[in-house]
Motif scaffolding. Structure first.
Motif, mmCIF file in Angstrom:
data_model
loop_
_atom_site.group_PDB
_atom_site.id
_atom_site.type_symbol
_atom_site.label_atom_id
_atom_site.label_comp_id
_atom_site.label_asym_id
_atom_site.label_seq_id
_atom_site.Cartn_x
_atom_site.Cartn_y
_atom_site.Cartn_z
ATOM 1 N N LEU A 68 0.873 -1.231 0.019
ATOM 2 C CA LEU A 68 -0.026 0.123 -0.041
ATOM 3 C C LEU A 68 0.681 1.175 -0.007
ATOM 4 C CD1 LEU A 68 -2.978 -0.864 2.538
ATOM 5 C CD2 LEU A 68 -2.942 -0.729 0.024
ATOM 6 N N TRP A 69 1.855 1.191 0.591
ATOM 7 C CA TRP A 69 2.723 2.415 0.791
ATOM 8 C C TRP A 69 4.142 2.405 0.359
ATOM 9 C CZ3 TRP A 69 -0.525 0.732 5.108
ATOM 10 C CH2 TRP A 69 -1.739 1.479 5.133
ATOM 11 N N MET B 187 -0.371 5.056 8.893
ATOM 12 C CA MET B 187 0.751 5.140 7.895
ATOM 13 C C MET B 187 0.398 6.089 6.646
ATOM 14 S SD MET B 187 2.333 2.610 8.557
ATOM 15 C CE MET B 187 3.182 1.809 7.304
ATOM 16 N N LYS B 188 1.243 6.596 5.834
ATOM 17 C CA LYS B 188 1.063 7.354 4.758
ATOM 18 C C LYS B 188 2.227 7.063 3.663
ATOM 19 C CE LYS B 188 2.944 11.755 6.524
ATOM 20 N NZ LYS B 188 2.778 13.164 6.609
ATOM 21 N N LYS B 189 1.971 7.269 2.551
ATOM 22 C CA LYS B 189 2.940 7.192 1.571
ATOM 23 C C LYS B 189 4.193 8.171 1.568
ATOM 24 C CE LYS B 189 3.338 5.730 -3.499
ATOM 25 N NZ LYS B 189 3.628 4.368 -3.073
ATOM 26 N N PRO B 190 5.522 7.644 1.620
ATOM 27 C CA PRO B 190 6.670 8.586 1.812
ATOM 28 C C PRO B 190 6.737 9.378 0.750
ATOM 29 C CG PRO B 190 7.361 6.246 1.684
ATOM 30 C CD PRO B 190 5.874 6.227 1.758
ATOM 31 N N VAL B 191 7.484 10.433 0.989
ATOM 32 C CA VAL B 191 8.026 11.195 -0.290
ATOM 33 C C VAL B 191 9.309 11.413 -0.430
ATOM 34 C CG1 VAL B 191 7.505 13.480 -1.631
ATOM 35 C CG2 VAL B 191 5.745 12.387 -0.383
ATOM 36 N N ALA B 192 10.177 11.254 -1.417
ATOM 37 C CA ALA B 192 11.423 11.271 -1.582
ATOM 38 C C ALA B 192 11.594 12.970 -1.595
ATOM 39 C CB ALA B 192 12.008 10.547 -2.502
#
Length: 593
Positions: free
Chosen positions: A499-500, A573-578
């Motif tokens: 998912l993330w 949870m949340k999707k990480p950002v580079a």
């Protein structure tokens, strides 16, 4: 009366009826373990102290009787931390005995020395260190009483050089007192709210199980109001499952019917529950907690009331006594508003959910992900987790005690088990440790030898307690049945990765060369592999027969596909950002390596 300190200690245990101890033998406790047999105390020497503590949790939760955890000071005692914290959040009254390094040398960094009081400060409801040999019985008596009163673990710390001392004391008295019934005004206010409610709902928590007569008192109140009864997360045994008003568990992978019903409530009686946030997280895409309902929260611990939810009426008291008091104060005609319509709503909602649950075969993918689709295509002939759970239900005895480990496939099964008696459902609770399923069901069987027991675990979590197979095959240990869902992965973490983290599976894969059934056979137990629903149902039926009639412990390896259920923590949870970016080229060689 003259006696030795170890005699005073054991005589105090006898006063309280504590006749079972779990742990691993050590020199720091030998002065008391040496006289356990003469005292009628059974010492269960497990393979690892963490498992021993979880056995103790299972024993007490299945019986209501206190037992003891004890091991060697230092590393033996540190291994209890996870189990003790688990018991704390499970409201399990346990006696934690921590022999300490010698009083005259402590602080010098001696062999197996550890500051054991600080270690457990956040894990127990009460702790005390023995300050003088003559106070050992007094201190132990107080620690045991505090554990019972708080329904939680309590710790006594005993410097090892205090054993074998001759003392002249009288054994202390046991002081019990009546539990509170709730304030008169608060109980009346709760009764008034419920009397005028259009759609009252009762939510039973662990307090309803722990309270003597708590479930029965809630049943009488529910029937008076025709109010549906939900239960808290992992407390499926807090109300009779066959009762027409039973709506099922809230929380992760719980009952959609319960969620749909409580969403309609205008008044909710929360009976013996601290309303932990995880227990009321959205489920099946629903924000079901009724934001505008009047909330009545009943808990024996005043610190928990109003902590997580806005409360209209707070009542400090025993669940059974408060529920009985509310019933007695209900107005004439309480529950009559919309009674027929409400009963029909309960019945139709439950029926629709039962049909939906029966028809569930697959785990769904979130938009943009395809792991579950790929998992089914990769092993089209393997059971899905829900197929396995339905096969289990076909053979699981109605009076069985079950334990569930933490993890993906056990969590998928949260909505399935229901019980007509309490103290039947053991789960790791809100501390959420892996490795709980096997040891807790062993403890339950020790406490309830005439009742069939079945433990459940995923293959990742089971690997943490698999070493207990080397202990429980010995002659004095009772036979149990353990089911391991085998899909060669840490499933909950893998779902997070899909998912993330774009299917970047770091640390989620398990060895396909390992056979848990083979390990069981190597330990002198019976290991069985089940690959289909029919095989699983048949294997469980035979395992129960072997457990109850032939004294044989069976481990069933249920082979399932790699479908992944709902993630545990969408809220966290949340999707990480580079931003800066990461490159292997930036890795340096350590100076001096």
């Amino acid at each position: 009366m003259k006696m030795t300190t170890e005699e005073a200690f054991v005589k105090t245990l006898q006063m309280h009826g504590i006749d079972n101890a779990f742990g691993i033998i050590g020199s720091a406790m030998m002065p008391i373990s040496d006289i356990f047999p003469d005292a009628g105390i059974q010492f269960w020497d497990c393979a690892h102290e963490t498992s021993g503590g979880m056995m103790a949790d299972g024993f007490t939760r299945a019986t209501g009787k206190m037992c003891m955890m004890i091991a060697q000071n230092g590393p033996g005692i540190t291994n209890f931390v996870t189990a003790v914290k688990t018991a704390y959040w499970n409201h399990t009254p346990l006696l934690l005995v921590t022999p300490q390094a010698a009083n005259k040398t402590i602080g010098q960094g001696g062999f197996q020395e550890m500051e054991q009081m600080h270690l457990f400060a956040d894990c127990v409801a009460y702790q005390e260190e023995v300050r003088d040999p003559s106070r050992i019985a007094e201190t132990l008596n107080r620690v045991i009483m505090q554990a019972k009163r708080a329904s939680a673990p309590a710790q006594i710390n005993v410097p090892r050089d205090f054993w074998t001392q001759v003392i002249d004391i009288e054994l202390p008295a046991i002081v019990d007192f009546e539990l509170p019934q709730g304030g008169t005004e608060a109980v009346q206010s709760a009764a008034d709210l419920l009397s005028s409610a259009k759609f009252p709902v009762i939510l039973n928590g662990a307090g309803a199980v722990l309270s003597k007569g708590g479930i029965e008192a809630s049943r009488v109140l529910a029937e008076t109001l025709d109010a549906p009864v939900c239960v808290g997360y992992q407390h499926n045994d807090a109300f009779p499952g066959s009762h027409p008003l039973f709506a099922g568990p809230l929380g992760y992978n719980g009952s959609k019917a319960g969620m749909q019903l409580i969403a309609q409530a205008d008044v909710v009686l929360c009976l013996g529950t601290r309303l932990n946030p995880f227990s009321t997280l959205p489920g099946y895409g629903m924000e079901y907690w009724p934001a505008d309902a009047k909330i009545i929260q009943v808990d024996i611990n005043p610190d928990r009331i109003g902590l997580t939810k806005k409360v209209t009426v707070g009542i400090v008291g025993d669940a059974a006594k408060v529920a009985t008091g509310i019933t007695a104060k209900l107005a004439d005609g309480a529950g009559d508003t919309n009674r027929t319509e409400r009963k029909n709503t309960i019945a139709t909602t439950k029926s629709a959910w039962a049909q939906e649950l029966t028809s569930m075969n697959e785990e769904q993918d979130d938009p943009g992900t395809t792991w579950n689709q790929r998992a089914r295509a990769d092993k089209p002939d393997w059971m899905s987790p829900r197929m396995a759970w339905r096969a289990i239900q076909m053979a699981l005895p109605g009076d069985a005690i079950i334990s569930s480990d933490i993890g993906n496939n056990c969590a998928i099964g949260n909505a399935y088990p229901a019980f007509d008696e309490s103290r039947k459902y053991l789960a790791p609770g809100l501390f959420g440790p892996c490795g709980y399923g096997l040891p807790s069901i062993v403890g339950a069987k020790i406490g309830q030898p005439k009742v069939p027991v079945v433990g459940f675990a995923g293959d990742g979590a089971f690997g943490i307690s698999v070493n207990e197979l080397t202990a429980i095959g010995r002659g004095e240990w009772p036979a149990i049945t353990q089911i391991v869902f085998r899909n060669y992965q840490w499933g909950a973490e893998k779902r997070n990765s899909t998912l993330w983290f774009d299917d970047n599976f770091v640390g989620t894969e398990l060895s396909e060369e390992v056979s848990y059934a083979g390990i069981a056979n190597a330990c002198g137990l019976k290991g069985v592999v089940a690959r289909t629903q029919d095989e699983l149902t048949a294997a469980l039926a035979q395992a129960i027969k072997d457990q109850m009639e032939n004294g044989i412990t069976t481990l069933i390896e249920a082979m399932i596909n790699q479908e992944l259920g709902e993630p545990f923590r969408r809220d966290a949870m949340k999707k990480p950002v580079a931003v800066a970016g990461i490159s292997k080229d930036d890795m340096r060689t350590q100076v001096g390596a």
